[in-house]
Design an enzyme around this catalytic site. Structure first.
Site, short mmCIF file in Angstrom:
data_model
loop_
_atom_site.label_atom_id
_atom_site.label_comp_id
_atom_site.label_asym_id
_atom_site.label_seq_id
_atom_site.Cartn_x
_atom_site.Cartn_y
_atom_site.Cartn_z
NE ARG A 71 -4.24 -1.55 1.73
CZ ARG A 71 -4.84 -2.23 2.19
NH1 ARG A 71 -4.44 -1.99 3.44
NH2 ARG A 71 -6.25 -3.18 1.94
CE LYS A 78 -16.36 -7.85 3.76
NZ LYS A 78 -15.23 -7.27 2.82
N GLY A 104 -9.97 -6.96 -0.84
CA GLY A 104 -8.99 -6.74 0.14
C GLY A 104 -8.39 -8.34 0.60
N GLY A 129 -14.78 -2.74 -0.41
CA GLY A 129 -15.60 -3.09 0.16
C GLY A 129 -15.98 -1.20 -1.59
P1 ADP Z 1 -12.56 -9.70 0.31
O1 ADP Z 1 -12.24 -9.58 1.39
O2 ADP Z 1 -12.16 -10.21 -0.79
O3 ADP Z 1 -13.96 -8.81 -0.59
P2 ADP Z 1 -14.22 -11.54 1.93
O4 ADP Z 1 -13.74 -9.84 2.70
O5 ADP Z 1 -16.00 -11.13 1.74
O6 ADP Z 1 -13.83 -11.21 0.83
O7 ADP Z 1 -13.66 -12.77 2.71
C1 ADP Z 1 -12.90 -13.11 3.23
C2 ADP Z 1 -12.92 -14.64 3.29
O8 ADP Z 1 -13.69 -15.49 3.61
C3 ADP Z 1 -11.58 -15.06 4.63
O9 ADP Z 1 -11.40 -14.56 5.72
C4 ADP Z 1 -11.77 -16.35 4.56
O10 ADP Z 1 -11.35 -17.58 5.01
C5 ADP Z 1 -13.52 -16.69 4.28
N1 ADP Z 1 -14.30 -17.67 3.17
C6 ADP Z 1 -13.69 -18.32 2.54
N2 ADP Z 1 -14.28 -19.98 2.36
C7 ADP Z 1 -15.21 -20.15 3.10
C8 ADP Z 1 -16.07 -20.62 3.83
N3 ADP Z 1 -16.25 -21.43 2.85
N4 ADP Z 1 -16.55 -20.78 4.78
C9 ADP Z 1 -16.09 -19.87 5.71
N5 ADP Z 1 -15.55 -18.86 5.30
C10 ADP Z 1 -14.68 -18.35 4.53
MG MG Z 2 -12.47 -8.93 3.55
#
Ligand code: ADP
Ligand code: MG
Length: 392
Positions: A35, A196, A351, A374
């Site tokens: 970053r 989320k 993220g 987000g």
């Molecule tokens: P990003 O930051 O890329 O937008 P999110 O914050 O929505 O993604 O989700 C990331 C989290 O989702 C990670 O910490 C991961 O461990 C969790 N995750 C992914 N697959 C699963 C699952 N099958 N069950 C529970 N948690 C999950």
């Molecule tokens: Mg995330």
């Protein structure tokens, strides 16, 4: 919105709101400087054009002043990377930053302490904004990752500064995300995973007309499977989202869009590093087990589903990738997208997804890795970002 290069910066006090929220260990060492590197082009440009630069950022979510989250190590890192004098202000709201900022000479820069040490930052406090605006000639927002947040340094502050605009990082984000938002080349695949769930269902909802394929993994997938009546063992399913998922499936089908859901999973009795994981033979999860990643058949199907696309937007890991044994689905998704021909436009927003791509050193294989989770989702859904509202 104006860009930083639309202004004459010479001799001006330029406030740059960067996103310098980096992980720092107990000894004060910056563990991942991505970053900081991404913030540099704008900061360098301002310095080269003769500006007196004030850099501000948040770091983590401190509850009041907590020196564990001081930006001092970041200031150190900046002085290492930039060939200029770097000052550091220990308090955001005291006369110190103002005094230093007023006496700054060209080729000098001041880093403010963690904005969130002051409650006014997250409360979008106008008084705090006014007190900073007094010593600022030009305001530049370059913190895309937090632009969806209604915070003082992003929202209230630019109201009180006449000359304002965006930095190079945000400019680039907008250029790439606009291609997804406005005229994606078809076939266009939306790959969704992570947590989320309600937010992400809303994203699909907003893109139903644009997208050709929706490929789902992560915790997202179980909501859809639940809506189809699949047995999921002890896997946690967001109950409130099942109805929404069902409606969305109907809409996608009615519009002739293809929805891909896992046909097998990696499952464990308990989520922990040492737990024995195994693959299911179908889409159901056995009793007393939890699905933690997409299985090998699903990985192959998803790779194949992506093989002819022209545009991919990916948000959210395919499994709990923080545990290496459950990271195969995420790794495979990265490899599948990375293997696509170079004319395929591929963007990652999120993220955790971005972190996975950096960890595997695969970022170069994507057209763009967004710095906003987000914020990138809000932007492509055409929602007004709090950090853009007061900039024109
Ligand atoms: P990003 O930051 O890329 O937008 P999110 O914050 O929505 O993604 O989700 C990331 C989290 O989702 C990670 O910490 C991961 O461990 C969790 N995750 C992914 N697959 C699963 C699952 N099958 N069950 C529970 N948690 C999950
Ligand atoms: Mg995330």
């Amino acid at each position: 919105m104006l860009n930083i290069d639309d202004f004459n910066l010479d001799g001006q006090r330029v406030f740059i709101r960067s996103d310098l929220n980096v992980p720092i260990d107990d000894s004060g060492k910056v563990l991942d400087a991505h970053r900081i590197h991404q913030a540099l082009p704008t900061i360098r440009y301002a310095l080269e054009r003769g500006a007196k630069v004030i850099v501000a950022s948040h770091l983590a979510r401190p509850d009041g002043v907590d020196l564990k989250y001081s930006l001092m190590p970041v200031a150190d890192k900046l002085s290492e990377l930039l060939d200029v004098d770097v000052f550091f202000a220990e308090e955001v709201l005291s006369c110190a930053p103002e005094a230093i900022a007023r006496s700054l000479k060209q080729n000098q820069l001041i880093v403010l302490e963690n904005l969130r040490f002051h409650s006014g930052e997250m409360e979008n406090d106008s008084e705090l904004a006014k007190s900073i605006a007094q010593y600022v000639d030009i305001y530049i927002n370059d913190a895309f990752g937090v632009c969806h947040r209604e915070h003082m340094s992003l929202s209230a502050l630019p109201k009180y500064v006449e000359k304002k605009g965006i930095g190079f990082l945000i400019k680039k984000e907008i250029e790439y995300l606009d291609k997804i938002k406005k005229e994606p080349a078809h076939p266009f695949a939306l790959v969704l995973g992570g947590g989320k769930v309600p937010d992400k269902l809303a994203l699909v909802e907003s893109m139903v007309d644009k997208v050709d394929k929706v490929i789902v993994g992560g915790a997202m997938a179980y909501v859809f499977l639940k809506a189809q009546g699949v047995k999921l063992g002890d896997t946690k399913v967001y109950p409130g989202a099942v109805g929404m998922a069902r409606d969305l499936m109907d809409r996608l089908e009615a519009k002739g869009k293809t929805l891909y859901l896992p046909v097998d999973h990696v499952v464990v009795p308990k989520i922990q590093k040492t737990a024995q994981a195994f693959n299911t033979l179908g889409e159901s999860v056995p009793t007393s087990h939890i699905a933690v990643d997409i299985g090998p058949q699903t990985r192959a199907i998803y790779k194949d589903a992506l093989s002819k696309v022209k545009t991919v937007f990916w948000n959210g890991p395919m499994g709990i990738f923080e545990i290496p044994e459950y990271a195969r689905g995420t790794k495979s998704m990265i490899d599948s997208i990375a293997a696509l021909p170079t004319d395929v436009f591929s963007v990652i927003g999120g993220g955790d997804s971005a972190r996975a791509v950096f960890e595997y050193k695969m970022a170069d294989h994507f057209s763009h890795v967004s710095t906003g989770g987000g914020a990138s989702l809000a932007y492509i859904q055409d929602r007004t970002l709090a950090g853009f509202k007061n900039l024109n």
